[in-house]
Design an enzyme around this catalytic site. Structure first.
Site, PDB file in Angstrom:
ATOM      1  N   CYS A 152       0.816  -1.217   0.000  1.00  0.00           N
ATOM      2  CA  CYS A 152       0.000   0.000   0.000  1.00  0.00           C
ATOM      3  C   CYS A 152       0.850   1.268   0.000  1.00  0.00           C
ATOM      4  O   CYS A 152       0.549   2.237  -0.700  1.00  0.00           O
ATOM      5  CB  CYS A 152      -0.909   0.022   1.223  1.00  0.00           C
ATOM      6  SG  CYS A 152      -2.127  -1.297   1.283  1.00  0.00           S
ATOM      7  N   VAL A 156       0.298   4.236  -2.626  1.00  0.00           N
ATOM      8  CA  VAL A 156      -0.327   5.491  -2.232  1.00  0.00           C
ATOM      9  C   VAL A 156       0.522   6.679  -2.669  1.00  0.00           C
ATOM     10  O   VAL A 156      -0.002   7.706  -3.140  1.00  0.00           O
ATOM     11  CB  VAL A 156      -0.559   5.519  -0.705  1.00  0.00           C
ATOM     12  CG1 VAL A 156      -0.938   6.917  -0.233  1.00  0.00           C
ATOM     13  CG2 VAL A 156      -1.653   4.533  -0.324  1.00  0.00           C
TER      14      VAL A 156
END
Length: 514
Positions: A152, A156
């Site tokens: 992630c 991101v």
């Protein structure tokens, strides 16, 4: 204390000792916990239809989703290629989770590395982590290929893997011609089956760029893709079938040896796997067969478009699924189905007939990954059982719900079934409490449902943490059908015995012969 050097107890017995029970009680009082009576009152309420309606109305919370995130599927694929080191661009904690998850299932050491991103990388980007990580991995672990995916954090902030790998090669982290396939695998979308597809396509794109021949020229082989399949026995059973039928083949992402390597007294970091040469030549195959429709769509599309190949999906679970696969394979190759497989089929059918009286009409709940669930639903219908609750958390993929409902509608025993997509195991708990079934089929997380609802659990799927060696069996083919039958019917018989243990109370049918 009851634990001392002369009297060592493991935790099963130790925490039942009076001093520990007293400690737990003081802890409950210190933390202001509710009384045991209040806990029991609420517990009983959670079994009601009123609570079920509230449970199914929730939107912002997932409880025990029965799925994992994309990078797990990506490193699972990478382990299936010769000399390949899985590299996760993200934090160390994520990679530690993925490694431990696979190790707990297979009871095998699993190696994967991380770019070890921390707060500074989250602000300034992870390029430095990438260049250093690739250099260290190449020097220390001497892989033939490094397969790179993301977590992630990297997704991101928008790290560009292709650009980062190019820069790393320019800086000398790895040689220019060293294969570093990559896939973007954000954990906040999809699941482990999505990561499987993304990584397998990434590896094939990287390996096949130089190996493509003219479209009208093939290597005469058929590619087989197991999908996110935790049973190494399935790959071995597949190879046995292909050997019997004399079918030239390449098994893509063959991780059977990676997750079930022999103990020969010396650690070997890389075991087995599809060779890089076979991976490169897979683009020239005559056709590709996948055993999982929903974990390979991008990969199959790539092989169709770039390789001009025929692709097909089969789920050789149970009698009907195996029949369809073998007949399709025979038609594709022109090879006859050998008598040995016909005999195996006959044995499986005979075994089902032997157990039919104990299976017919039994109500079943099933959960897991989309393709495995469809295969299991098909099989239990063959057994004369009745699927009631079919739950797939990561089933929000194109066509799954329609396919599941069509399969159930086509069989008289599937008429009461409901299909739940995007729901979790806390939803399943409400289903089992309000509409009880005789049997629950799913992974190890179902043991909490077994305890809470009293529904016997047959452990099939991934992960299986609390039982040993099941991954070494096959659930594929006619031999696999027998294994599934064995686990299912003997769970039922075990439960019958457990329910007739009290002398003079319920032991009227505590029979020796079942």
């Amino acid at each position: 204390m009851s634990q001392n050097v002369d009297k060592i107890k493991d935790h099963f017995q130790l925490f039942q000792e009076p001093e520990y029970q007293e400690m737990f009680e003081r802890k409950r009082e210190f933390e202001g916990g509710p009384s045991k009576e209040e806990v029991e009152r609420v517990r009983e309420w959670t079994k009601t239809w009123e609570y079920r309606e509230k449970n199914f109305a929730r939107e912002a919370l997932t409880i025990n989703p029965a799925k994992a995130c994309q990078p797990l599927g990506a490193i699972f694929v990478a382990a299936g290629f010769e000399g390949t080191l899985p590299f996760v661009h993200g934090s160390q904690g994520c990679v530690a989770y993925f490694r431990s998850h696979l190790t707990r299932n297979y009871k095998e050491p699993f190696q994967a590395v991380s770019s070890s991103m921390t707060e500074d990388a989250a602000v300034f980007g992870g390029l430095k982590n990438m260049t250093d990580g690739l250099a260290n991995s190449y020097a220390l672990y001497k892989p033939k290929m490094i397969a790179l995916c993301t977590t992630c954090m990297a997704e991101v902030i928008g790290d560009d893997l292709g650009s980062f790998i190019t820069t790393s090669k320019q800086q000398g982290s790895v040689p220019e011609d060293f294969p570093v396939p990559f896939a973007h695998t954000p954990s906040f979308v999809g699941s482990h089956i999505t990561g499987y597809d993304n990584m397998l396509k990434g590896i094939l794109v990287a390996l096949t760029q130089e190996g493509k021949t003219k479209k009208e020229v093939t290597n005469g082989k058929i590619n087989f893709i197991p999908g996110f399949d935790p049973y190494v026995g399935n790959i071995r059973e597949l190879k046995s079938i292909l050997s019997l039928m004399d079918v030239p083949n390449t098994v893509l992402a063959d991780n059977a040896e990676s997750f079930d390597s022999p103990n020969l007294g010396e650690f070997k970091m890389y075991n087995g796997g599809t060779t890089l040469e076979e991976g490169a030549d897979s683009i020239n195959a005559k056709a590709t067969i996948s055993f999982q429709k929903y974990s390979t769509p991008k990969t199959l599309e790539y092989l169709e478009k770039e390789g001009g190949q025929t692709t097909a999906t089969y789920r050789p679970i149970g009698i009907r699924g195996t029949d369809e696969f073998l007949m399709g394979l025979s038609e594709l190759t022109g090879k006859a189905i050998p008598e040995e497989l016909e005999i195996e089929r006959g044995r499986a059918v005979d075994a089902i007939t032997d157990s039919q009286a104990w299976l017919h009409g039994k109500r079943v709940a099933i959960y897991g990954d989309p393709d495995h669930v469809l295969g299991l639903v098909n099989f239990v219908l063959e057994l004369g059982m009745q699927p009631i609750h079919v739950l797939v958390n990561n089933g929000n993929v194109n066509g799954f719900e329609e396919e599941a409902k069509a399969l159930l509608a086509a069989d008289p025993n599937g008429q009461e079934a409901t299909v739940w997509v995007g729901k979790d195991l806390w939803h399943m708990r409400s289903l089992l409490d309000t509409e009880p079934v005789d049997l629950l089929i799913g992974n190890s997380y179902g043991k909490f449902l077994q305890r809470d609802t009293g529904t016997p659990l047959v452990r099939i799927g991934y992960p299986i943490f609390d039982r040993h060696h099941q991954h070494r069996y096959s659930i594929l083919g006619y031999k696999g059908a027998f294994n599934l039958l064995n686990w299912i019917v003997n769970t039922i018989l075990d439960e019958l015995d457990r329910g007739s243990m009290e002398l003079g109370v319920n032991d009227t049918s505590f029979d020796l012969i079942r």
